[in-house]
Each structure stands twice: as C-alpha cells, then as structure tokens.
Design a protein around this motif. Sequence first.
Motif, PDB file in Angstrom:
ATOM      1  N   UNK A 208       0.799  -1.181  -0.194  1.00  0.00           N
ATOM      2  CA  UNK A 208       0.119   0.084  -0.021  1.00  0.00           C
ATOM      3  C   UNK A 208       0.926   1.217  -0.008  1.00  0.00           C
ATOM      4  N   UNK A 209       0.325   2.262   0.293  1.00  0.00           N
ATOM      5  CA  UNK A 209       1.158   3.836   0.393  1.00  0.00           C
ATOM      6  C   UNK A 209       2.002   3.609   1.600  1.00  0.00           C
ATOM      7  N   UNK A 210       1.949   2.798   2.493  1.00  0.00           N
ATOM      8  CA  UNK A 210       2.986   2.581   3.687  1.00  0.00           C
ATOM      9  C   UNK A 210       4.371   2.007   3.012  1.00  0.00           C
ATOM     10  N   UNK A 274      -1.896  11.550   5.326  1.00  0.00           N
ATOM     11  CA  UNK A 274      -2.294  12.243   4.183  1.00  0.00           C
ATOM     12  C   UNK A 274      -1.392  12.505   2.935  1.00  0.00           C
ATOM     13  N   UNK A 275      -0.772  13.702   2.902  1.00  0.00           N
ATOM     14  CA  UNK A 275      -0.178  13.969   1.783  1.00  0.00           C
ATOM     15  C   UNK A 275       1.022  13.347   1.599  1.00  0.00           C
ATOM     16  N   UNK A 276       1.479  12.603   2.599  1.00  0.00           N
ATOM     17  CA  UNK A 276       2.650  11.547   2.392  1.00  0.00           C
ATOM     18  C   UNK A 276       2.285  10.737   1.351  1.00  0.00           C
ATOM     19  N   UNK A 348       4.373  12.814   9.689  1.00  0.00           N
ATOM     20  CA  UNK A 348       5.067  12.307   8.611  1.00  0.00           C
ATOM     21  C   UNK A 348       4.366  12.845   7.274  1.00  0.00           C
ATOM     22  N   UNK A 349       3.611  13.438   7.169  1.00  0.00           N
ATOM     23  CA  UNK A 349       3.140  14.229   5.621  1.00  0.00           C
ATOM     24  C   UNK A 349       4.224  14.984   5.262  1.00  0.00           C
ATOM     25  N   UNK A 350       5.020  15.443   6.065  1.00  0.00           N
ATOM     26  CA  UNK A 350       6.054  16.190   5.808  1.00  0.00           C
ATOM     27  C   UNK A 350       7.179  15.659   4.771  1.00  0.00           C
ATOM     28  N   UNK A 351       7.044  14.335   4.781  1.00  0.00           N
ATOM     29  CA  UNK A 351       8.124  13.385   3.965  1.00  0.00           C
ATOM     30  C   UNK A 351       7.897  13.946   2.252  1.00  0.00           C
TER      31      UNK A 351
END
Length: 709
Positions: A208-210, A274-276, A348-351
Amino acid sequence: MAALPGFTDNPFRTRSDLVRASAALLKPLEQHKSPQKAFIKLSTGTAAGFDEVSAQLEGFARPLWAIASLLAPASNADSLGLDVDSWVCGLRAGTNPASSEYWGDLGDFDQRMVEMESIAYALLMAPAAFLSGMDAMARENLERWLRRINGRKMPENNWRWFRVLVNLALGSQDEDVVAQDLNMLDSFDLGEGWSSDGLWGNERKQADYYSGSFAIQFARMLYVRCMEDRGLASEDQSRVERYKLEARQFASGFWRYFDVDGSAIPFGRSLTYRFAFAAFWSAVAIAGVQLDAPLNNIGVVKGLLLRHLRWWSKQPGIFNTDGTINIGYTYPNMFLSENYNSPQSVYWCLKSFTVLCLPDSHSFWTAKELPHPLAARLSPAQPLLDEVKLLWPPRHILCSGRSHHFLLSSGQGTTKAHRAREAKYGKMAYSSFFGFSVPSGTLLEQMAPDSTLTVSLDDGDAWIVRANPFNVRDRQISILTSEAAAGMGTVARTVPALVSTWRPKKAIEFEVQTTLIPALELWSGWHFRIHKVRWSPAAIVPGPIRLVDAGFAASGATRTGLLCPERDLERLLDQDAAAVEAWGKDEQRCLILSDGSASGVVNLQRDLMFAPRSGGGRLATESQALLLRADANTNLIMQRTLIPAVQSTLVAEAESKSAAEMWLATGVFAVSKTSCIDVTECQKLWLKRPKIQVTAKPGEEDEIRVMLY
C-alpha cells in the motif's frame, strides 16, 4: 476547523510556494515546544499505544523532514525564518542522559527507532546546520544514542530501513547489521518494483502507500541519493542500480493511483499521514532517477506532486483551530486512526516536502509542470473513455475514467492488530472521490460496509465483513456484443478481472467466490461483482443466511445542510441534477444523487442468463435493494453518508444432503462530482446495464461473459 494561511491559500506552483507552505505548517508547533525544545506535545489529549516520551519525541522529530530539506540548499537559515538553534537545542537535550528532557534509552521494538529516521535524514542533508552548534560532548551523546539502534531487536518490516539510514548518517557503519537489514528488506520484493511491508505471507499481505510511498520505496530513494553523494563502493553499485530500476517499475503503475485533480485513492493503513501519499515523487526527484514514459519528463512528476498538494490545500478540515494538523483524513476522525497514532504522528506528511532539498536552479523547479498522463483522454471535451490496468503485485485493477477514478482489490489483508484492518485492506473497491468507510461499532449501520460483502450466518444477529480472501488470481473476462453471443460475430474485447474466495468463519463450510469485473466505456461508471456461494449441509444453522453487497458511500447531506430525503426512484431520475439531492429505491435498485455525484447498485441476479446449481442441493434466495444510513464520521471524506446495497437471503432446504450452490450478481454504479457529467448523461449511464452469462464447468474455471445489448 479553520483555514491555514500559507497552506490553504497556496497555489503550489513553485519552490517558494512550498517554502511558504512548510513555514505555515511548522509555525503552529512553536507554541507546543517544551522548555529545552526536545519535546512537542499538541494540545489535543489523545494518546498512542507507546509511551508519552516517544509520542512527544515524534513531535520534535517529524518536522525535521521539512526543516532539514529547507536547510540543505540554503546558506542563510535566517532568510527562511527558521530558528535552527531551537532544533539544535532540542537535539542536544533529547540525547543527553543528564537532561530532564532526555528521550530515554532504546529498548527492543521501540518507537524511538522510527523517529531516528528523520534525525538521520537531518544529519545526512544538513549536517553543518545541526552539528555546528554542538560541542564534542553533545556530539558524542547524539552518536551514542543513535548507535543503540544496532544492538536492539526490530520488527521484520519497513523499520529496517530506519537502521540503515541511521548507520549512513553515523558514517561508520556496522556493516554486518546493515547487510542483514538490506538483505531482509530486499526479500520483501513482490516484483514490478513493488514491495510488501514485511515478508508476504499468511500473516500479512500488504502493499500500500505505507510500503510504497511512506517508507520502503521512499527510503530506497534516499539511500540512492546518499550513496551516490558519498561515492559508491563497488559492492554498493549493483544494489543502487537495482533500486533505480525498481523505482522506474514501481512508478510506471503508481501514478495511476492519482486522479487528474490530484486526489489519491485512499487504501491501506496510516491514511492520517495524508499528503505523504506523494512522498515517493519527492524522493524520486531527490535521487535523480529518470523514469520511463509517460513519466520520462520531470514536469509530469512535478505535476503529480503539486496537484496532490493542491488537493489537500482545499481540505481545511485537516487543521485544528491552533493551526496544527489533526488525526483524520479530510476532517478529524479517530475511527480511522491506528493505535500508533499520537497527535504528533501526522507530521510524517512532511516527507512530501523533502523535495525542498533541491535548489531553485534544479530542473524539477525550472521545468514546466505537465498535466496528468490521462488528462487529455479524460477531458470533459472528450467522449467517455475508461482505461483499465491490472497491477498484480498489489492485486489491484486501476480504473481511470472521467466518470469515476477507483480501483478493484482482492488479495490483501493482515492478521496484525491494526484498527479497521478489514476496511483498509479487504473491501472490493476504493475510490478517490467517495473514499471508503471504517467501522464505529458492530451493528450493520455502524460497520458502514461500503464497497464490500458482509455476511450474517444467524439471520442478522451478528455480521462478518469480508477480509483476507484466498485463492486469489487474475483472469480475462470476455465482453460480447449480442451478435457475438449468438455466434454471428467476434469477441469485442476482454478485460482483466480478479477472482478470490472468502470464508466468514474458518470452521464453517460456507464460502463465497467473487469475480470483480471492471467495465470499459461501454458501461462507464460501472463495475460488476459475480458471487458464487457454496454452502455445505454441515454449515446449516437455524435461520437464513444474509449477504449484503454494498456500493460506494455517498454524501447523505444536501448543500443546505439538511439530510437527503427519499424520493420515488423514477421521479428521481426525471429531475434536474442541479436540484436533485435525494435517494430512491425499488425492489432491485438503489440510487443516491448528492453533492453533484451518483452512487447506486442494481441486483443483476435476475438477469443472469445461466445460474446453475451443482450437486443437487437446492438453495432458495430472495434479494432486494437496501439503503444503509451509516453512522456519522465513518467515511474518510464525507461526514454523513448513505450506502446503496443489495441484500440476499439464502435458505437451504432442510432435506438437502448435498452441497448447495447459488450465483449472485451485483452491478455497482458511481459517477463523481469531478466528472462534470450532467444529470441527463448520468441517467443514460445508470439505465445502460449488461447481462451476465455464466457457464458452469465442473472441474474447470467457470466461464463468465458480459453481454452488450
């Protein structure tokens, strides 16, 4: 909820725009810093399953993804408005055992390992900024604290990348540990550039996205960048080149998860990041990997990242009133959260902001932003066209059409104790517009079972939702014209389909084999589900068995804030779309029109051209359309939802001694608001349905064909 100036009003076109957005996201954190700056604790009072010290360490560490990226190409931190001394002070205090804000000694399977990744990234990207303010003792404390990760047990999943990156940051690697970790991480490979989050097997089948953007593929690109910056050793060259190749392979399918408006199809766990979702596109740019067509122009990659950020900028519900980010998706929502989500986890979205480590002169920033690869094909000026693509590693069929952008799924699941894991991995369809729903309780309406199959083996007292399907495979389904069906023509085309089997209870011989079939432009907005239900006499329990096959959850609220009323279905179809915000149903159909979108289901069982029963067993069935009023706040995107469904009631005759078998078929319809399809066209799409032909072949794969009339 309130808008956040600098983010919700941001055009996201240039590097300066992203700098302004990162400043807007970081500034609200200042008020929540501890005296020595090593902890950040947001004002919300929720907790994670790990200790509070680690939770507040998250608050300090996760913003470093943006801060270190801002500092990497900059020579003057003051011009960015960053108080670098504050972050250096926190790093110094957090790693000093004598400090009252010491982050603590590292244990086995410790959350602190996760936060070491962003600290390692800061040291790799901007070492001077973070180390120049430290004396020899502070540097020794920092190194000692980080190095403890080499002597501790870790989960056999994406966490191993955290240790690899920490060792890169330390400079002097524990080569045996790093080699073992890299070999383990490489064993997660699924092919075509995809990686699972841990070894693919009975315990977990997760891609998945993870794994795709939050952790594994993302970390691979950081590894490529850092190894090439330092000068490759000969033994590292082959791995770096392989990671580049796999990034190209992964990207060639991953872009399809993003719609032309920038939204992504939510699927899997940790969606509060989110936007990660788009962090992979940042990492590819950082690593300088040249992708294959249609992504071979950096402007296409730039567009995928920036459009995604623009979509999130239109979701002001993600912010608390103090400007910090909340747990949730498009609004605060604890139902979707995991046990490991503290209030600070969301950063973590700041990735996705790591692309800021590239200077203004880099080609990523100077290139012209290009549209989504399917933008021209899916333009309102074009005829309705649907593109269907099977991606086997994640067991997904991506359906990209102007009417609706979604995926069909079979074959993922996990036994790990993630909250709402069945909803996050076990549904049959996931949509970028309609999202999906998570449960709030055990009653049917509380389970909010959109886009999935739910079974009650005791006449509705308890419900079990589809999860962990097995015998998963792909196949080709023929789409025929009426002439071809009569032997007077040829097969018009074939589409890929996913077939899987599910048992609500392992100990009971009741199972459902499901075939998921995407439609093309012949039936734009549709997909079809064919269920072959098998029932052994040994499984018979008092009372009938009920199956609910549900479509996409649609908004249950009108534009004026009222709840959508019920209307006669035929009258509903006759009215103007701009005025219609209601739902209607008859015996076999249910349709919801709301928020400029449509969601519906049709029972196609009566249209099955052949529905055989095997073994002499007789199974009576009764099906009817159903409208579920899901509990509020169960859907990720819409706070109040209605779910269209078909409920089938099965009863095996008591004197039957052999296995019973029944075929069920459901047509699922959805048109998103972003499609710009007017009500007249929507009605035409809704009324245009196929017939399904099934031919049973004992000992072989049953033949299923979709008939165009």
